[in-house]
Design a protein around this motif. Structure first.
Motif, PDB file in Angstrom:
ATOM      1  N   VAL A 157       3.411   5.804  -5.865  1.00 54.01           N
ATOM      2  CA  VAL A 157       3.196   5.881  -7.308  1.00 54.01           C
ATOM      3  C   VAL A 157       2.030   6.819  -7.621  1.00 54.01           C
ATOM      4  O   VAL A 157       2.107   7.662  -8.530  1.00 54.01           O
ATOM      5  N   ALA A 158       0.940   6.680  -6.849  1.00 55.34           N
ATOM      6  CA  ALA A 158      -0.242   7.531  -7.063  1.00 55.34           C
ATOM      7  C   ALA A 158       0.087   9.001  -6.832  1.00 55.34           C
ATOM      8  O   ALA A 158      -0.316   9.871  -7.614  1.00 55.34           O
ATOM      9  N   LEU A 159       0.836   9.302  -5.784  1.00 52.97           N
ATOM     10  CA  LEU A 159       1.172  10.695  -5.475  1.00 52.97           C
ATOM     11  C   LEU A 159       2.079  11.309  -6.536  1.00 52.97           C
ATOM     12  O   LEU A 159       1.968  12.498  -6.847  1.00 52.97           O
ATOM     13  N   SER A 160       2.959  10.500  -7.115  1.00 52.14           N
ATOM     14  CA  SER A 160       3.855  11.015  -8.157  1.00 52.14           C
ATOM     15  C   SER A 160       3.113  11.265  -9.475  1.00 52.14           C
ATOM     16  O   SER A 160       3.620  11.975 -10.350  1.00 52.14           O
ATOM     17  N   ASN A 161       1.926  10.683  -9.609  1.00 50.75           N
ATOM     18  CA  ASN A 161       1.112  10.871 -10.824  1.00 50.75           C
ATOM     19  C   ASN A 161      -0.212  11.557 -10.507  1.00 50.75           C
ATOM     20  O   ASN A 161      -1.210  11.354 -11.211  1.00 50.75           O
ATOM     21  N   MET A 162      -0.237  12.366  -9.453  1.00 53.52           N
ATOM     22  CA  MET A 162      -1.488  12.934  -8.980  1.00 53.52           C
ATOM     23  C   MET A 162      -2.103  13.901  -9.981  1.00 53.52           C
ATOM     24  O   MET A 162      -3.331  13.997 -10.099  1.00 53.52           O
TER      25      MET A 162
ATOM     26  N   MET B 215       1.465  11.383   1.901  1.00 51.39           N
ATOM     27  CA  MET B 215       1.307   9.950   2.139  1.00 51.39           C
ATOM     28  C   MET B 215       0.184   9.644   3.130  1.00 51.39           C
ATOM     29  O   MET B 215      -0.582   8.696   2.942  1.00 51.39           O
ATOM     30  N   TRP B 216       0.068  10.428   4.188  1.00 53.20           N
ATOM     31  CA  TRP B 216      -0.891  10.139   5.255  1.00 53.20           C
ATOM     32  C   TRP B 216      -2.337  10.156   4.760  1.00 53.20           C
ATOM     33  O   TRP B 216      -3.215   9.572   5.387  1.00 53.20           O
TER      34      TRP B 216
ATOM     35  N   GLY C  39      -3.386   6.957   6.248  1.00 51.50           N
ATOM     36  CA  GLY C  39      -4.123   7.200   7.497  1.00 51.50           C
ATOM     37  C   GLY C  39      -5.270   6.233   7.691  1.00 51.50           C
ATOM     38  O   GLY C  39      -5.329   5.506   8.692  1.00 51.50           O
ATOM     39  N   PRO C  40      -6.221   6.183   6.715  1.00 49.25           N
ATOM     40  CA  PRO C  40      -7.323   5.218   6.869  1.00 49.25           C
ATOM     41  C   PRO C  40      -6.860   3.773   6.844  1.00 49.25           C
ATOM     42  O   PRO C  40      -7.437   2.917   7.504  1.00 49.25           O
ATOM     43  N   GLN C  41      -5.780   3.502   6.099  1.00 52.30           N
ATOM     44  CA  GLN C  41      -5.283   2.124   6.031  1.00 52.30           C
ATOM     45  C   GLN C  41      -4.742   1.666   7.386  1.00 52.30           C
ATOM     46  O   GLN C  41      -4.993   0.538   7.818  1.00 52.30           O
TER      47      GLN C  41
ATOM     48  N   MET D  94       0.833  -1.202   0.000  1.00 49.78           N
ATOM     49  CA  MET D  94       0.000   0.000   0.000  1.00 49.78           C
ATOM     50  C   MET D  94       0.869   1.255   0.000  1.00 49.78           C
ATOM     51  O   MET D  94       0.547   2.243  -0.679  1.00 49.78           O
ATOM     52  N   THR D  95       1.958   1.231   0.722  1.00 50.45           N
ATOM     53  CA  THR D  95       2.880   2.382   0.750  1.00 50.45           C
ATOM     54  C   THR D  95       3.483   2.622  -0.624  1.00 50.45           C
ATOM     55  O   THR D  95       3.546   3.763  -1.107  1.00 50.45           O
ATOM     56  N   LEU D  96       3.909   1.551  -1.303  1.00 48.95           N
ATOM     57  CA  LEU D  96       4.504   1.684  -2.635  1.00 48.95           C
ATOM     58  C   LEU D  96       3.484   2.189  -3.649  1.00 48.95           C
ATOM     59  O   LEU D  96       3.789   3.081  -4.457  1.00 48.95           O
TER      60      LEU D  96
END
Length: 344
Positions: free
Chosen positions: A208-213, A304-305, A309-311, A202-204
């Motif tokens: 990836v999602a944040l770098s392609n936001m 990231m949080w 956070g929910p996870q 989930m962290t990885l």
């Protein structure tokens, strides 16, 4: 040493500096301070008097205790009466820094003295580490459910304040003790492995999602306008992918405990992932109410949080679900009559 100066003035102890000996004056018992254990015994003797309110006349050191045909010596015994007819608490002292095995042996030794003398409490100490127990006559081997937070007050085993303090202490310790017992089960231990893998994946995926936001925002803007999608769905997608990958790895890599006797089929992987996704859905719904709206989400810094956070909030629930799945899948089937005959 704490209280030593006061104890000398009060004529509770006398220190002979030439011979390095201590005399416990109430009962004229002299001992050598060259023994590291005796130093702990002296500290504990003074603590009983000045920290816990025990009269010096009601405390005796190096007390002979008859145990069957043998006679042993308890380090300290406190009594309800100054004459020494009613033992109240056994105190076992060890030198500072003894191994846990030696300390546990001292606890058992204290209980053996308590059994022989009918004392009500046992205090075991090495000067730094302490263990306090109530003696349960009908369960003399009990060492967990009879732990108390501190030595009882003098003649105060039934004191209301002490009983309330003890009950609150045991209530607070209960969850940790329960968790300790649960961790002994293999299914729970293996569930921690799955949770570790899940959070790593989930962290990885989140990175990836944040770098392609920017690209995700362009797509989600259209989905928001056309279908009323909010940003909790990004979390749902990441969490479900992480679950699919985690469950799949359990059937591929040999060092990960499998959720069945054979490799899982695709349908089973999807089904288990959907089952484990249930708390994800509720977590996303709750977090969406708080801050996952278009204005807030597009204007805030993406970090990231926001997804982790929910996870992390639902990780304990998913741990329980993983443990249940592993326990059920690895449960040995009951042998049928035919299997019994083959076994013979």
């Amino acid at each position: 040493m704490k209280w030593l100066s006061k104890a000398k003035k009060d004529r509770v102890v006398f220190i002979n500096k030439k011979t390095n000996e201590v005399t416990y004056l109430p009962h004229a018992k002299t001992r050598s301070l060259n023994n590291p254990e005796e130093q702990v015994q002296l500290e504990t003797f003074l603590s009983l008097i000045y920290d816990h309110g025990y009269p010096a006349e009601n405390i005796r050191v190096c007390v002979p205790v008859k145990m069957g045909s043998a006679t042993k010596e308890a380090d300290i015994i406190t009594y309800s009466d100054p004459e020494g007819f009613q033992p109240f608490m056994i105190v076992e002292c060890k030198k500072k820094g003894v191994p846990d095995s030696v300390f546990k042996g001292a606890i058992d030794q204290g209980f053996s003295y308590a059994s022989a003398t009918l004392a009500k409490f046992v205090w075991t100490t090495d000067g730094h580490k302490n263990a306090y127990h109530e003696v349960l006559n009908d369960r003399i081997g009990e060492r967990k459910n009879n732990v108390i937070p501190s030595p009882p007050p003098f003649q105060g085993g039934n004191n209301f304040g002490f009983k309330l303090k003890t009950n609150l202490f045991r209530l607070m310790k209960a969850p940790a003790r329960l968790l300790g017992e649960l961790i002994k089960f293999p299914s729970v231990q293996n569930a921690f492995i799955y949770i570790g893998i899940l959070l790593t994946i989930m962290t990885l995926l989140t990175k990836v999602a944040l770098s392609n936001m920017n690209s995700i925002l362009k797509v989600s803007n259209k989905l928001w306008m056309e279908y009323g999608m909010d940003f909790s769905w990004i979390y749902y997608a990441l969490a479900f992918m992480a679950l699919l990958m985690t469950v799949s790895l359990g059937g591929i890599l040999s060092f990960i405990p499998n959720m069945g006797k054979k490799a899982l089929k695709k349908k089973q992987i999807v089904f288990l992932s959907i089952f484990l996704f249930i708390p994800v859905w509720f977590a996303g719904s709750e977090f969406a109410k708080a801050w996952w709206n278009w204005e807030h989400y597009t204007n805030m810094k993406h970090e990231m949080w926001m997804f982790m956070g929910p996870q992390l909030a639902i990780a304990p629930i998913q741990l329980v679900l993983f443990a249940l799945i592993l326990a059920i899948s690895n449960k040995k089937p009951k042998p049928t009559p035919q299997r019994k005959r083959l076994a013979r």
